[in-house]
Design a protein around this motif. Sequence first.
Motif, PDB file in Angstrom:
ATOM      1  N   THR A   9       0.835  -1.203   0.000  1.00  0.00           N
ATOM      2  CA  THR A   9       0.000   0.000   0.000  1.00  0.00           C
ATOM      3  C   THR A   9       0.869   1.253   0.000  1.00  0.00           C
ATOM      4  OG1 THR A   9      -1.703  -1.184   1.235  1.00  0.00           O
ATOM      5  CG2 THR A   9      -1.820   1.219   1.251  1.00  0.00           C
ATOM      6  N   ARG A  10       1.969   1.188   0.710  1.00  0.00           N
ATOM      7  CA  ARG A  10       2.898   2.330   0.766  1.00  0.00           C
ATOM      8  C   ARG A  10       3.440   2.647  -0.630  1.00  0.00           C
ATOM      9  NH1 ARG A  10       7.238   1.276   5.040  1.00  0.00           N
ATOM     10  NH2 ARG A  10       7.582  -0.500   3.661  1.00  0.00           N
ATOM     11  N   PHE A  11       3.781   1.604  -1.380  1.00  0.00           N
ATOM     12  CA  PHE A  11       4.292   1.796  -2.731  1.00  0.00           C
ATOM     13  C   PHE A  11       3.219   2.426  -3.625  1.00  0.00           C
ATOM     14  CE2 PHE A  11       4.832   0.375  -7.095  1.00  0.00           C
ATOM     15  CZ  PHE A  11       6.133   0.746  -7.357  1.00  0.00           C
ATOM     16  N   THR A  12       2.014   1.897  -3.528  1.00  0.00           N
ATOM     17  CA  THR A  12       0.913   2.418  -4.334  1.00  0.00           C
ATOM     18  C   THR A  12       0.653   3.894  -4.012  1.00  0.00           C
ATOM     19  OG1 THR A  12      -0.096   0.223  -4.351  1.00  0.00           O
ATOM     20  CG2 THR A  12      -1.504   2.079  -4.967  1.00  0.00           C
ATOM     21  N   ARG A  13       0.703   4.238  -2.732  1.00  0.00           N
ATOM     22  CA  ARG A  13       0.496   5.632  -2.331  1.00  0.00           C
ATOM     23  C   ARG A  13       1.625   6.513  -2.862  1.00  0.00           C
ATOM     24  NH1 ARG A  13      -1.824   9.392   0.477  1.00  0.00           N
ATOM     25  NH2 ARG A  13      -0.685  10.774   1.860  1.00  0.00           N
TER      26      ARG A  13
END
Length: 364
Positions: A9-13
């Motif tokens: 999720t961090r990467f996507t954000r």
Amino acid sequence: MIERPVASTRFTRAIHLEQLGRYADARKLLAEELASDPDNATAAAYLADSCLSLGDFRAAAAAADAALRVEPDSEFGLRARALARNALGEAGAAESAARRAVELGPDSAANFRVLAAVTRSDPEVALPAIQRALELTPENANLHWLRGSILLQQSKAGMRTAGQAAAAFSRALDIDPEHPAAAHDLAIVRLRSGRLGAAADGLLRVGELDPAAMGPLVRRNIGLVVHRALVRLHLLMFLVVGAVLLFGAAPETSGSRTLDIVTGPGRLIGLAGLAVVVAVVIFGLRSVPRRQWPSVWSVFRTDVVSIARVLLLGAIFLLVLLAIGTGSADPIGVAMPCVVFGALALQFLRWIIRSVKERRHAPA
């Protein structure tokens, strides 16, 4: 362009933040992602991309190298390396990385775009590369702008490519009317061709489109437009004074004294010339939209040479008017050296100011 699925999720954000132009925030999240997953080549490539956007080219090069250590054939990583190395002045390494990306992805417009960008000083490589990119994605405004910028660079080197550059910038603006770089560079083409009104209009529009990124460059070029407009006005005033002196001044004997006077035809010539000067000034001022006057004024009031030229031309205007009103040629005799030597003095002053600025901003 994500080259392998990443569930974080961090990467996507981080990718979302980069798309929003929040590169500093994206960089922070991508660094955290790499700390927990050092072999994430895609995250490293995106980190390089964020660093490029922030102007941290050494960090961008390091991130690109990290991505390529994990995935040597990552086109994204190779493009990032090419752009970073090019920004660091390593032209050979930049071109090598860009060519490798093209070899791996011959149907990728992005690969050809980067090759054109890093070889723009070599039109024999850059122009075919950007042409191929346009064949792959013909409706991409950035590609048309890049092609125009390469052609503009050629025209500055003496090639007759300014017309092609203008056409490329115009095409970019047809696709994206709010493309600030294309609007700016089209204004520069017009400025170089002497179309000062069109150039000023384009530059002021760019200042509205992207005041943060383009502001300093726009201000500098608006200053150049103002300078060239005033030089033209100076030349016009020289023609007016010269015409009055040449065709309208004559000696007149009164008793034992001989005086230089301005004859009737000379007065008509002078009045017509001053009327033309006034008309040119009014036309120039009216060509600038009222909402843009503060922008032009903010540039003008910091330009010592332009202020001095306006004061000089105002004084010469009054001298010609005085000669017409009194019929004496003496004011014209004063006006002519003011026009000629004033122009030389202002050019010398401009050269001094430019030299001081260049020395002040030169690297230590």
